[in-house]
Write a protein that holds these residues in place. Structure first.
Motif, PDB file in Angstrom:
ATOM      1  N   ASN A 204      80.421 106.090  -4.942  1.00 37.94           N
ATOM      2  CA  ASN A 204      81.449 105.196  -4.407  1.00 37.94           C
ATOM      3  C   ASN A 204      81.027 103.756  -4.609  1.00 37.94           C
ATOM      4  O   ASN A 204      79.889 103.472  -4.995  1.00 37.94           O
ATOM      5  CB  ASN A 204      81.722 105.503  -2.923  1.00 37.94           C
ATOM      6  CG  ASN A 204      80.483 105.321  -2.068  1.00 37.94           C
ATOM      7  OD1 ASN A 204      80.028 104.203  -1.839  1.00 37.94           O
ATOM      8  ND2 ASN A 204      79.911 106.421  -1.587  1.00 37.94           N
ATOM      9  N   SER A 205      81.952 102.844  -4.341  1.00 32.34           N
ATOM     10  CA  SER A 205      81.714 101.430  -4.658  1.00 32.34           C
ATOM     11  C   SER A 205      80.648 100.796  -3.771  1.00 32.34           C
ATOM     12  O   SER A 205      79.986  99.841  -4.182  1.00 32.34           O
ATOM     13  CB  SER A 205      83.019 100.645  -4.531  1.00 32.34           C
ATOM     14  OG  SER A 205      83.543 100.754  -3.209  1.00 32.34           O
ATOM     15  N   LYS A 206      80.434 101.331  -2.576  1.00 35.30           N
ATOM     16  CA  LYS A 206      79.455 100.742  -1.659  1.00 35.30           C
ATOM     17  C   LYS A 206      78.034 101.193  -1.955  1.00 35.30           C
ATOM     18  O   LYS A 206      77.108 100.380  -2.061  1.00 35.30           O
ATOM     19  CB  LYS A 206      79.807 101.102  -0.210  1.00 35.30           C
ATOM     20  CG  LYS A 206      78.831 100.520   0.811  1.00 35.30           C
ATOM     21  CD  LYS A 206      79.179 100.955   2.231  1.00 35.30           C
ATOM     22  CE  LYS A 206      78.144 100.428   3.226  1.00 35.30           C
ATOM     23  NZ  LYS A 206      78.413 100.898   4.605  1.00 35.30           N
ATOM     24  N   ASP A 207      77.839 102.511  -2.107  1.00 39.28           N
ATOM     25  CA  ASP A 207      76.488 103.056  -2.256  1.00 39.28           C
ATOM     26  C   ASP A 207      75.985 103.039  -3.695  1.00 39.28           C
ATOM     27  O   ASP A 207      74.770 103.051  -3.929  1.00 39.28           O
ATOM     28  CB  ASP A 207      76.436 104.498  -1.738  1.00 39.28           C
ATOM     29  CG  ASP A 207      76.707 104.584  -0.252  1.00 39.28           C
ATOM     30  OD1 ASP A 207      76.364 103.631   0.468  1.00 39.28           O
ATOM     31  OD2 ASP A 207      77.276 105.601   0.190  1.00 39.28           O
ATOM     32  N   TRP A 212      79.522 102.871 -10.167  1.00 37.72           N
ATOM     33  CA  TRP A 212      80.951 102.727  -9.903  1.00 37.72           C
ATOM     34  C   TRP A 212      81.598 101.762 -10.896  1.00 37.72           C
ATOM     35  O   TRP A 212      82.646 102.053 -11.491  1.00 37.72           O
ATOM     36  CB  TRP A 212      81.164 102.244  -8.474  1.00 37.72           C
ATOM     37  CG  TRP A 212      82.598 102.032  -8.092  1.00 37.72           C
ATOM     38  CD1 TRP A 212      83.299 100.862  -8.138  1.00 37.72           C
ATOM     39  CD2 TRP A 212      83.512 103.023  -7.609  1.00 37.72           C
ATOM     40  NE1 TRP A 212      84.591 101.051  -7.727  1.00 37.72           N
ATOM     41  CE2 TRP A 212      84.755 102.366  -7.390  1.00 37.72           C
ATOM     42  CE3 TRP A 212      83.411 104.371  -7.334  1.00 37.72           C
ATOM     43  CZ2 TRP A 212      85.863 103.041  -6.906  1.00 37.72           C
ATOM     44  CZ3 TRP A 212      84.524 105.050  -6.865  1.00 37.72           C
ATOM     45  CH2 TRP A 212      85.727 104.382  -6.655  1.00 37.72           C
ATOM     46  N   HIS A 216      84.371 102.611 -14.088  1.00 36.74           N
ATOM     47  CA  HIS A 216      85.686 101.959 -14.118  1.00 36.74           C
ATOM     48  C   HIS A 216      85.770 100.897 -15.208  1.00 36.74           C
ATOM     49  O   HIS A 216      86.629 100.016 -15.162  1.00 36.74           O
ATOM     50  CB  HIS A 216      85.992 101.353 -12.743  1.00 36.74           C
ATOM     51  CG  HIS A 216      86.250 102.389 -11.689  1.00 36.74           C
ATOM     52  ND1 HIS A 216      85.230 103.072 -11.055  1.00 36.74           N
ATOM     53  CD2 HIS A 216      87.414 102.886 -11.185  1.00 36.74           C
ATOM     54  CE1 HIS A 216      85.754 103.928 -10.193  1.00 36.74           C
ATOM     55  NE2 HIS A 216      87.066 103.846 -10.252  1.00 36.74           N
ATOM     56  N   HIS A 235      89.879 112.419  -8.926  1.00 32.73           N
ATOM     57  CA  HIS A 235      89.236 112.297  -7.614  1.00 32.73           C
ATOM     58  C   HIS A 235      88.039 113.231  -7.579  1.00 32.73           C
ATOM     59  O   HIS A 235      88.027 114.281  -8.214  1.00 32.73           O
ATOM     60  CB  HIS A 235      90.207 112.660  -6.485  1.00 32.73           C
ATOM     61  CG  HIS A 235      89.683 112.312  -5.128  1.00 32.73           C
ATOM     62  ND1 HIS A 235      89.768 111.047  -4.599  1.00 32.73           N
ATOM     63  CD2 HIS A 235      89.030 113.062  -4.190  1.00 32.73           C
ATOM     64  CE1 HIS A 235      89.212 111.028  -3.403  1.00 32.73           C
ATOM     65  NE2 HIS A 235      88.749 112.241  -3.134  1.00 32.73           N
ATOM     66  N   LYS A 239      84.582 109.920  -3.325  1.00 36.81           N
ATOM     67  CA  LYS A 239      85.173 108.777  -4.031  1.00 36.81           C
ATOM     68  C   LYS A 239      85.936 107.898  -3.051  1.00 36.81           C
ATOM     69  O   LYS A 239      86.467 108.367  -2.045  1.00 36.81           O
ATOM     70  CB  LYS A 239      86.109 109.285  -5.130  1.00 36.81           C
ATOM     71  CG  LYS A 239      86.742 108.209  -6.009  1.00 36.81           C
ATOM     72  CD  LYS A 239      87.595 108.856  -7.110  1.00 36.81           C
ATOM     73  CE  LYS A 239      88.189 107.817  -8.050  1.00 36.81           C
ATOM     74  NZ  LYS A 239      89.344 107.123  -7.463  1.00 36.81           N
ATOM     75  N   ASP A 240      85.997 106.616  -3.336  1.00 36.96           N
ATOM     76  CA  ASP A 240      86.793 105.690  -2.532  1.00 36.96           C
ATOM     77  C   ASP A 240      88.244 106.179  -2.451  1.00 36.96           C
ATOM     78  O   ASP A 240      88.758 106.773  -3.401  1.00 36.96           O
ATOM     79  CB  ASP A 240      86.798 104.289  -3.161  1.00 36.96           C
ATOM     80  CG  ASP A 240      85.430 103.608  -3.090  1.00 36.96           C
ATOM     81  OD1 ASP A 240      84.442 104.302  -2.817  1.00 36.96           O
ATOM     82  OD2 ASP A 240      85.369 102.383  -3.329  1.00 36.96           O
ATOM     83  N   GLY A 241      88.887 105.901  -1.328  1.00 34.53           N
ATOM     84  CA  GLY A 241      90.308 106.208  -1.199  1.00 34.53           C
ATOM     85  C   GLY A 241      90.583 107.549  -0.542  1.00 34.53           C
ATOM     86  O   GLY A 241      89.667 108.322  -0.236  1.00 34.53           O
ATOM     87  N   GLU A 242      91.852 107.806  -0.326  1.00 32.87           N
ATOM     88  CA  GLU A 242      92.281 109.046   0.322  1.00 32.87           C
ATOM     89  C   GLU A 242      92.175 110.243  -0.622  1.00 32.87           C
ATOM     90  O   GLU A 242      92.339 110.105  -1.833  1.00 32.87           O
ATOM     91  CB  GLU A 242      93.751 108.903   0.776  1.00 32.87           C
ATOM     92  CG  GLU A 242      93.973 107.856   1.861  1.00 32.87           C
ATOM     93  CD  GLU A 242      93.330 108.233   3.176  1.00 32.87           C
ATOM     94  OE1 GLU A 242      93.416 109.431   3.556  1.00 32.87           O
ATOM     95  OE2 GLU A 242      92.710 107.360   3.805  1.00 32.87           O
TER      96      GLU A 242
END
Length: 510
Positions: A204-207, A212, A216, A235, A239-242
């Motif tokens: 994910n974008s944070k870790d 990431w 992208h 997905h 992953k980021d998001g719902e």
């Protein structure tokens, strides 16, 4: 006989890919030419991203080339293009002839021949020739005055191997497999590969900002076993998001709440879903990625998942102590994701247990001989990112590893002092306090230091008992020096226990 029977006409009607690669940089003492035959476009394409072209290396080495050979077939496919004849699924590894046959399989570990299958061939070959094949990353750690020092690191799965090699501010040479050779009384290492075949779960974008960003970017990428949504989005777990409502994944048509035949909920992506990229498309790739001479190794790091025993970073007393009391004593606690049961300690010799193709005792002796033949071998370290307090709370932040790496780099150049304990050298508080401020702009308290670097004698003694038992009952050719070294550490711990008690804070070693 069975190989010939199963392989007969197995590729009938398929397209055959013949690929030439080299393990390690080309035109180098590390170079191992390879030829891959496969009827899988996925295998052919993946290895193009993961490995260096090898035809010219075959030409360079000529008729004397000692090369590895890989023959793979998916076999007959069903309507979903999945291998059909699983009763005839086989992998044969011939370490003497340097050839691997895999058939009726599409699993990456059994089809990407140059990865862990080639590793088994290389361990066998290197044991005869006096070099090492290790399940290690290679990375550049950046020190004072633009100095770059190179470290290798061995970690079992889900213990921080890739995240360490991808630490922001440092540079990556490789994240998985290394060859190590001696030259001019020094150790040099190369990344066997030049790509990354990474687990995408949890990215994910944070870790994982660097991975990431790369995933992208408009670069060539292969992603397998993820969820594809109706609008052609993707997905994966974490992953980021719902989480999407539905899509296509490894189970076919997928929707939230879908269960398998055993009543277990099917995740959107497979837990072993992967991404494949070339390392030269990363912003943090090291300039020595393809250097024929390799990287001069300053230190080697061994880490596992350990909630209650090892301190976050410890330097061994010497090469023998590091290979035995750190590398050969490596354990890792299982997570719910690995075995369905958390906290079970699993022995994993140098994080290489699954791939060692020679007797374990010989493998340990090879490592001992390799470093002890040098006047100044690389420093050896153990790390542990998963230490917890009595309430089950982690004692370290994920980013603390940034500081441990800087400390190892300074130790490799003898520019920082350390405290001698019964298990090795640990950092001094004032040095870590300074590094935490410089590297992370964080205050580092003496209370945190004491909790993290406390010597936990009952747990350490219990670990020695476990390790001794493994070697006494399962490794008949264990070098005697291993038992001697473990006994000496046990004696040091018991002596410290008599003097200071069972749990000893760092101030006692001042």
């Amino acid at each position: 006989k069975e190989i010939n029977e199963i392989m007969k006409d197995i590729m009938k009607g398929h397209e055959l890919y013949i690929r030439f690669f080299t393990l390690g940089p080309s035109n180098s003492m590390f170079s191992v030419p390879c030829i891959q035959l496969t009827d899988s476009s996925y295998v052919s394409h993946s290895e193009k991203l993961l490995y260096r072209p090898g035809y010219e290396e075959f030409v360079r080495q000529g008729k004397d080339a000692k090369f590895f050979k890989f023959v793979h077939s998916e076999g007959e496919l069903d309507e979903r293009n999945i291998s059909k004849n699983i009763d005839k699924r086989r992998v044969y590894i011939d370490t003497e002839e340097g050839i691997v046959y895999s058939m009726n399989t599409q699993y990456g570990g059994n089809t990407l021949g140059l990865k862990k299958l080639a590793m088994r061939l290389a361990i066998h070959r290197s044991s005869k020739e006096g070099w090492l094949t290790e399940h290690m990353f290679v990375m550049g750690v950046h020190g004072p005055n633009n100095r770059v020092s190179y470290f290798t690191g061995a970690f079992p799965s889900l213990c921080g191997k890739t995240s360490t090699s991808m630490v922001e501010g440092e540079t990556i040479v490789g994240d998985d497999i290394a060859y190590l050779r001696k030259k001019d009384d020094r150790v040099y290492a190369v990344n066997v590969e030049r790509g990354m075949f990474g687990i995408i779960m949890g990215v994910n974008s944070k870790d994982d900002p660097l991975i990431w960003k790369r995933l992208h970017s408009p670069e060539e990428t292969i992603i397998s076993n993820i969820l594809v949504t109706p609008n052609k989005g993707v997905h994966w777990i974490g992953k980021d998001g719902e989480v999407p409502e539905k899509g296509i994944n490894h189970s076919g048509e997928w929707f939230k709440g879908k269960k398998d035949d055993n009543g277990n909920e099917i995740t959107p992506s497979h837990r072993n879903a992967r991404f494949t990229i070339s390392l030269d498309t990363l912003n943090n790739v090291d300039p020595k990625l393809d250097a024929p001479e390799g990287c001069l190794v300053s230190g080697m790091i061994y880490g596992g998942r350990d909630s209650d025993t090892w301190a976050p970073i410890v330097q061994s007393f010497d090469w023998t102590h590091g290979i035995i009391n750190k590398a050969s004593s490596l354990e890792s606690e299982t997570t719910a994701a690995t075995l369905g049961q958390e906290g079970v300690r699993k022995f994993n010799l140098m994080s290489n247990l699954d791939f060692i193709s020679i007797p374990l005792g010989r493998y340990i002796q090879n490592n001992l001989d390799f470093g002890n033949s040098l006047e100044n071998p690389p420093l050896l370290f153990s790390v542990n990112y998963f230490l917890k307090d009595k309430d089950g709370n982690f004692l370290n932040e994920k980013t603390d590893k940034y500081v441990w790496l800087k400390w190892t780099e300074l130790r490799a150049h003898n520019e920082i002092d350390a405290l001698k304990t019964p298990i090795g050298y640990i950092p001094k508080y004032e040095d870590l306090k300074k590094l935490f401020k410089e590297v992370l702009n964080r205050d580092y308290t003496e209370e945190a230091y004491n909790k993290q670097f406390m010597i936990r004698i009952p747990e350490l003694l219990a670990k020695i008992e476990r390790i001794e038992n493994v070697y006494k009952t399962k490794v008949p050719d264990t070098p005697e020096i291993l038992f001697t070294n473990l006994a000496e550490e046990k004696e040091r711990l018991n002596k410290a226990k008599e003097e200071f008690g069972e749990y000893i804070t760092p101030d006692k070693w001042q």
